[in-house]
Design a protein around this motif. Structure first.
Motif, PDB file in Angstrom:
ATOM      1  N   GLY A  24       4.823   5.762  -4.043  1.00  0.00           N
ATOM      2  CA  GLY A  24       5.723   5.427  -5.136  1.00  0.00           C
ATOM      3  C   GLY A  24       7.145   5.162  -4.678  1.00  0.00           C
ATOM      4  N   VAL A  55      -3.499  -3.336  -4.050  1.00  0.00           N
ATOM      5  CA  VAL A  55      -3.787  -2.923  -2.686  1.00  0.00           C
ATOM      6  C   VAL A  55      -5.055  -3.586  -2.162  1.00  0.00           C
ATOM      7  N   ASP A  56      -6.020  -3.783  -3.039  1.00  0.00           N
ATOM      8  CA  ASP A  56      -7.290  -4.368  -2.630  1.00  0.00           C
ATOM      9  C   ASP A  56      -7.141  -5.881  -2.423  1.00  0.00           C
ATOM     10  N   ALA A  73      -1.055  -0.081  -7.856  1.00  0.00           N
ATOM     11  CA  ALA A  73      -2.346   0.289  -7.236  1.00  0.00           C
ATOM     12  C   ALA A  73      -3.369  -0.854  -7.164  1.00  0.00           C
ATOM     13  N   PRO A  74      -3.557  -1.623  -8.242  1.00  0.00           N
ATOM     14  CA  PRO A  74      -4.563  -2.696  -8.156  1.00  0.00           C
ATOM     15  C   PRO A  74      -4.239  -3.788  -7.130  1.00  0.00           C
ATOM     16  N   ARG A  76       5.324   7.512 -11.294  1.00  0.00           N
ATOM     17  CA  ARG A  76       3.892   7.462 -11.554  1.00  0.00           C
ATOM     18  C   ARG A  76       3.482   6.132 -12.191  1.00  0.00           C
ATOM     19  N   ALA A 106       0.839  -1.209   0.000  1.00  0.00           N
ATOM     20  CA  ALA A 106       0.000   0.000   0.000  1.00  0.00           C
ATOM     21  C   ALA A 106       0.867   1.250   0.000  1.00  0.00           C
ATOM     22  N   ALA A 121       2.227   1.865  -3.399  1.00  0.00           N
ATOM     23  CA  ALA A 121       1.187   2.374  -4.286  1.00  0.00           C
ATOM     24  C   ALA A 121       0.886   3.841  -3.976  1.00  0.00           C
ATOM     25  N   GLU A 122       0.884   4.173  -2.720  1.00  0.00           N
ATOM     26  CA  GLU A 122       0.515   5.514  -2.251  1.00  0.00           C
ATOM     27  C   GLU A 122       1.590   6.544  -2.572  1.00  0.00           C
ATOM     28  N   GLN A 137       3.598   3.402  -9.643  1.00  0.00           N
ATOM     29  CA  GLN A 137       2.459   3.494  -8.715  1.00  0.00           C
ATOM     30  C   GLN A 137       1.184   2.970  -9.360  1.00  0.00           C
ATOM     31  N   ASP A 138       0.951   3.376 -10.593  1.00  0.00           N
ATOM     32  CA  ASP A 138      -0.263   2.926 -11.292  1.00  0.00           C
ATOM     33  C   ASP A 138      -0.302   1.407 -11.420  1.00  0.00           C
TER      34      ASP A 138
END
Lengths: 455, 434
Positions: free
Chosen positions: B335, B405-406, B402-403, B395, B329, B332-333, B398-399
């Motif tokens: 970077g 994290v869930d 990001a997926p 960036r 996380a 992702a948050e 991070q992108d």
């Protein structure tokens, strides 16, 4: 070009092209450090290695694993840099660190892009000559080593190696594997590491080897600067051999429910400087040194007992083991042992090495020899043999002709001289309960039951 | 940086790549068949890998094992199968090139007449031994099978392991296996790369002579499948291990797709080496793990990113799960740092450069040319491939992360000592592995 190719027979390969084996340039620093280099500049990379002729055989009695632990401590910080900072510095140059340890030597290698040569050499010198070796780092590294040893309890190959070394060598310095055991590593203290490092990692026992996109004079100059503070010590005494062990013919170590048995069959062999070296290398190829060897074709291809079987003479400074190494389907264990023993007996004379068998082995060893000198790391590893065993500079160039001169009779005689069926000891690591009756049928006497805690 | 090459196609569809390198008097002959375990179907798995073995057992015009003449000529040789492709290679002294081409072409065009029930049965036994040695008799050895089965649904071709299910191997039928060969192992489904001490035009002529006579087989339709998760899977597995280990994995974009390089870099930032975030936190600082690793396993129609950590004695997998989720996380948050990006670039450059040293074997230049050709149709992709890594930014990384994290998108697999399912992370159900 003609339309159809002749498939009635294989095309005969032409003569092997001459290949110039890499020359090793040699110098020495005032502190005794030998500096060797090999220029191999096809690709802008360089491998830098410090090799010391000290290894697991130098572990003091009761301190099995000290040499390996010391080697592992070398990258844990030096000169004001913490362990993390050392690795960050390495990562910043895209560097790759490898630590190798064996019974007779230890090597630290940093491989990197050649433009970072200077920085890589500095990092390597930091590790080898001036590591911090702090109490806190040691506690963490030892703890991790103990965790690793605990995990190795379930790796059948590791269990077999450790037990077999003890069986063959007893209390001799070769009687343990470099990683040691939980029992001995628990007792190692940080002072042991500092003393070991001071005694064993000193320049007159060491070689700096640089292979790749590099120049000898530049390496010598840079090494002179970065290793300047590394002071020579009197070389530590050589490890003292112990009287030979007398293991039972059959030894078992239980792993209930194991789908495979891990087998080791062998005895103490010969040293690297044996006059029979090339003949034994050839004989071993025939017996179990390649895919198309007697043992592998027998156990894997013919009988389907295993994914792969091999034999090996471990040529060390003092006589190293000869051993069969194979993992076999549990139900096939006794048959596999019996076949291994038979193959060893037969190659000594009853079924001598045939000319075509030898020709295949020799061709496999020599025709593709150039393949072993493609990468900087391969060349560096090859050069360590010259350093560790004091081999002549033209060793590589002489290897193929020396092997080609061996006759089938000579190979068979060498096998007869150095394989001793009456001295073979067999170790089975597997589901001993399930195969108890089969093992009794082997007629190797009452098996000695080993307990894993004993190693 | 690139690998210069010449590319031609024979009339029968065989694509030929040629790269000259005269540093060493050796030639790498490397052939890729675009068939892997993803071309199999449930109940009939393990065929591609079984063929990898059978291809060394003799062909119509040389009905003996293939190792003999090739090793006798000084060759190194091997092959491998994965979910997407099968490769075979030899590295031979220059003067043995024709031998290698003769044999590769004979086993492509004339294998089946030599494929007897005895050979089939024998190699099946070898494969069962391989399965024992590499999976069943190895700590954590079955984890990869359990993980694949959980990440990819039963009808997704990555669901089953490449080595195949034991039950399928035992009932495999020779006729079926032969049909599999005819469908996939032919010139129109293959790419042949020669790298080393060759003259490109002469070598091409030889290839034409040896392979030109082999007829093409049926066109192979690409395999398509999607994998995604809507709900986290939490599984446990007992094994002969001393310390419990947690595996967390997520389906991720396919090889070469946007995000693939970023996730490779993210895996490095997270757990590659002592300077990585998870190593630092879990092993060095908090000491709750004995080891941690992360890798983006890039595959042709879908990848997965996997993080694995072994708990230190007395520590729990729940602790590891929490810490790893926090670090993912955080990445992702906020970077990667500039330093981490720079290191990633240099390490990628070093990695690509080291691989240029060798013409043959796994990962050598010939293998790389074939990989780019088979997966992308562009053997010259080397520089572009490195470029994917050099162009990654804070960036874009991070992108890509990001997926992850869930937790709904992942699989959590706990491998624990026998009888210790209590050590698995909470709410786990036992995985079933054959």
């Amino acid at each position: 070009m003609s339309a159809r190719v002749d498939r009635s027979r294989l095309p005969a390969p032409g003569a092997v092209k001459p290949f110039a084996f890499p020359a090793v340039d040699k110098s020495a620093l005032p502190n005794g450090l030998r500096v060797w280099s090999v220029r191999h500049a096809a690709v802008p990379v360089v491998s830098l290695m410090v090799l010391v002729g000290r290894g697991a055989a130098d572990d003091p009695p009761g301190r099995d694993g000290l040499a390996a632990l010391t080697a592992d401590m070398l990258d844990e910080g030096s000169r004001g840099r913490s362990a993390i900072e050392v690795h960050e510095a390495l990562a910043r140059i895209g560097g790759h660190l490898e630590t190798d340890i064996g019974p007779d030597g230890t090597a630290l290698t940093v491989s990197t892009l050649s433009r970072f040569l200077g920085r890589a050499l500095d990092l390597l010198a930091d590790m080898v000559a001036r590591p911090s070796l702090t109490e806190g780092d040691f506690a963490r590294v030892r703890q991790l080593r103990l965790h690793r040893l605990r995990q190795l309890r379930d790796v059948p190959g590791a269990v077999a190696e450790r037990a077999f070394a003890r069986l063959l060598y007893g209390d001799d310095p070769y009687g343990h594997t470099p990683v040691g055991s939980e029992r001995t590593v628990e007792r190692i203290e940080s002072d042991d590491v500092r003393r070991f490092h001071a005694a064993m990692f000193e320049p007159s026992s060491a070689v700096l080897l640089a292979v790749g996109d590099c120049e000898h004079d530049a390496i010598v100059r840079l090494a002179g600067e970065t290793f300047a503070g590394w002071t020579a010590a009197a070389p530590a005494p050589a490890p003292v051999a112990a009287p030979p062990a007398a293991p039972a013919r059959l030894n078992v170590l239980a792993r209930p429910g194991a789908p495979q048995s891990e087998l080791r069959i062998g005895h103490i062999g010969v040293a690297r400087n044996t006059p029979d070296y090339h003949a034994l290398v050839a004989a071993n190829m025939v017996l179990g040194g390649q895919f198309v060897s007697r043992l592998n074709l027998n156990l894997r291809q013919d009988k389907g007992y295993t994914y792969g079987a091999r034999t090996r003479f471990d040529f060390r400074r003092r006589p190293g083991p000869f051993a069969v190494q194979v993992g076999v389907h549990t139900a096939a264990t006794a048959h596999a042992v019996s076949e291994c023993l038979r193959e060893i007996r037969e190659i000594r004379g009853p079924r001598p090495i045939a000319r075509d068998e030898l020709a295949l082995a020799v061709a496999a060893l020599t025709e593709g020899y150039a393949r072993n000198f493609e990468t900087a790391e391969q060349i560096a590893r090859a050069a360590t043999e010259i350093a560790l065993y004091d081999l002549p500079d033209d060793y590589f160039a002489q290897f193929p002709p020396a092997v080609e001169r061996i006759t089938a009779d000579e190979a068979t005689s060498a096998a007869a001289r150095h394989l001793h069926p009456d001295r073979l000891t067999t170790l089975v690591v597997g589901d001993v309960e399930a195969i108890r009756a089969d093992l009794a049928g082997l007629d190797l006497g009452e098996p000695v039951v080993l307990s894993p805690e004993a190693f | 940086m690139n690998i210069p090459f010449v590319k031609r196609a024979l009339d029968n569809g065989l694509e030929v790549l040629l790269h000259e390198d005269h540093d060493c008097p050796i030639v790498a002959v490397n052939i890729w068949y675009h068939v892997g375990s993803k071309n199999e179907r449930p109940g009939h798995t393990g065929f591609a890998h079984l063929f990898e073995h059978l291809m060394f057992e003799g062909s119509e015009h040389y009905d003996r094992d293939y190792f003999h003449p090739l090793q006798g000529a000084g060759a190194a040789l091997n092959g491998s199968t994965n979910a997407d492709r099968t490769n075979y290679w030899e590295v031979v002294p220059t003067a043995a090139l024709e031998l290698a081409l003769w044999m590769e072409s004979d086993r492509m065009g004339y294998l089946l007449p030599a494929l007897t029930p005895a050979k089939f049965s024998n190699q099946r036994d070898v494969v069962l031994n391989e399965r024992r040695q590499n999976y069943e008799n190895r700590p954590y050895g079955l984890a990869s099978m359990a993980m694949l089965a959980a990440l990819f649904p039963p009808d997704h071709p990555y669901h089953w392991p490449t080595i195949g299910e034991t039950a399928d191997l035992r009932v495999a039928d020779l006729d079926e296996v032969q049909a599999f060969f005819r469908r996939y192992y032919h010139p129109a489904n293959a790419s042949l790369a020669l790298a080393g001490d060759i003259d490109a035009e002469e070598a091409l002529a030889l290839v034409g002579a040896y392979f030109g006579e082999i007829p093409p087989g049926p066109p192979v339709a690409p395999v398509r499948a999607e994998a995604s998760r809507s709900r986290e899977a939490r599984l446990s597995l007992e094994d002969r291990v001393e310390l419990p280990r947690l595996y967390l994995a997520w389906p991720t974009p396919p090889m070469f797709a946007p995000g693939d390089a970023e996730l490779d870099l993210a895996a490095d930032v997270l757990a590659n080496g002592r300077a990585s975030r998870l190593h630092r936190r879990l092993v060095y600082d908090e000491r709750i793990a004995t080891d941690v690793s992360a890798a983006q396993s890039s595959r042709e129609i879908g990848s997965f990113l996997q993080i694995a950590a072994t708990a230190a004695p007395g520590r729990t997998l729940a602790e590891l799960e929490r810490a790893i989720a926090e670090e993912v996380a955080r990445l992702a948050e906020s970077g990667p740092t500039d330093e981490e990006i720079d290191r990633g670039r240099v390490q990628a450059e070093a990695h690509f450069t080291f691989r240029l040293q060798t013409v043959g074997g796994f990962g050598g230049k010939s293998d790389q040319l074939n990989a780019y050709n088979v997966f992308l149709g562009d053997p010259g992709f080397f520089d572009e491939d490195l470029g994917r890594y050099q162009r990654a930014t804070k960036r874009s990384l991070q992108d890509a992360v990001a997926p992850l994290v869930d937790p709904a998108r992942r699989v959590a697999l706990s491998v624990v000592p026998q009888g210790r399912l209590d050590l698995a992370v909470p709410d786990s159900t036992p995985a079933v592995v054959s």
